[in-house]
Design an enzyme around this catalytic site. Structure first.
Site, PDB file in Angstrom:
ATOM      1  N   LYS A   1      38.070  37.470  37.123  1.00  0.00           N
ATOM      2  CA  LYS A   1      38.537  37.055  38.447  1.00  0.00           C
ATOM      3  C   LYS A   1      40.071  37.094  38.499  1.00  0.00           C
ATOM      4  O   LYS A   1      40.659  37.680  39.413  1.00  0.00           O
ATOM      5  CB  LYS A   1      38.025  35.644  38.779  1.00  0.00           C
ATOM      6  CG  LYS A   1      38.417  35.177  40.166  1.00  0.00           C
ATOM      7  CD  LYS A   1      37.953  33.777  40.455  1.00  0.00           C
ATOM      8  CE  LYS A   1      38.924  32.775  39.899  1.00  0.00           C
ATOM      9  NZ  LYS A   1      38.634  31.387  40.292  1.00  0.00           N
TER      10      LYS A   1
ATOM     11  N   ASP B   1      35.327  34.890  43.649  1.00  0.00           N
ATOM     12  CA  ASP B   1      35.516  33.454  43.487  1.00  0.00           C
ATOM     13  C   ASP B   1      34.327  32.746  44.138  1.00  0.00           C
ATOM     14  O   ASP B   1      33.354  33.384  44.553  1.00  0.00           O
ATOM     15  CB  ASP B   1      36.854  33.002  44.086  1.00  0.00           C
ATOM     16  CG  ASP B   1      36.907  33.225  45.594  1.00  0.00           C
ATOM     17  OD1 ASP B   1      35.873  33.568  46.200  1.00  0.00           O
ATOM     18  OD2 ASP B   1      37.985  33.060  46.179  1.00  0.00           O
TER      19      ASP B   1
END
Ligand code: SF4
Length: 228
Positions: free
Chosen positions: A127, A145
């Site tokens: 991420k 996310d």
């Protein structure tokens, strides 16, 4: 671009168009930074913490530690105290110090752009690496996310739970020019409309296209549990 088993190309394109209309953002990042490596530190701080809180901490932090070397050579206890409001400060301070040390010693003080290199840095997962690649290097990147995970499932883009699998799945179905801004737009949508606890489907631009709503899971008043 492959079509998803649950979404046809037409629906995907309509959703991308509606996202651009509802959230006409130039690609930007919710975390404040001046230098590329500062975004990396802000992102490490943002785990389990709001962007607003991170943005309230980083101006003072970056003034106190103006270079990568300052973080790399910092006293861990002092750094912990400086980032304490972000939570999980023992782990985050360790990751920040070790990451800055690695950037200084192994990468000549520059951020690498390769996924393989970024993910060798302590505290940096896919991420964070994708966020850096998308926002610093302008490499189209899907950043998964909590908002992207939740809303992509509701829209019918994925049935996966694993962020790495969701990332690959979204890369297969979303037009590449939308990849990086998809995250920014979905965060805005998740904060304003498709909230985790009670999505406001009646006000949502995707109400005709959303699988979750089509299946009848429209937002309902939160019911209090009856006492046994
Ligand atoms: S229709 Fe409801 S569940 Fe679907 S994206 Fe919109 S707010 Fe979220």
């Amino acid at each position: 671009m492959a079509t998803h088993k649950m979404k046809n190309l037409d629906e995907i394109q309509k959703i991308m168009l509606l996202l651009d209309e509802a959230y006409p953002l130039d690609i930007f990042c919710y975390l404040a930074y001046d230098k590329p490596w500062q975004l990396l530190i802000a992102t490490i701080l943002s785990a389990q913490c709001t962007d607003a809180r991170v943005n309230s901490i980083t101006p003072g932090l970056f003034a106190k530690y103006p270079t990568l070397e300052d973080f790399a050579k910092s006293c861990l206890e002092k750094l912990e105290s400086d980032i304490k409001p972000a939570g999980f400060y023992h782990t985050k301070a360790k990751h920040i110090k070790e990451t800055c040390k690695a950037l200084c010693e192994d990468f000549g003080g520059e951020l690498p752009s390769e996924m393989d290199m970024l993910t060798t840095l302590p505290g940096v997962g896919r991420k964070t690496a994708n966020l850096i690649r998308g926002h610093i290097f302008n490499i189209p990147s899907i950043i998964v996310d909590t908002h992207v995970k939740r809303i992509s499932a509701k829209l019918g883009f994925t049935e996966n739970e694993d962020p790495a699998k969701i990332e690959i799945e979204l890369m297969g179905i979303l037009p590449q020019e939308h990849w990086t801004r998809y995250n920014t737009q979905i965060i805005a949508h998740g904060r304003a409309i498709c909230t985790a606890r009670n999505p406001h489907c009646a006000s949502c631009v995707f109400s005709e296209l959303c699988d979750w709503r089509k299946r009848g899971f429209d937002s309902k008043p939160i019911m209090k549990k009856k006492k046994a």
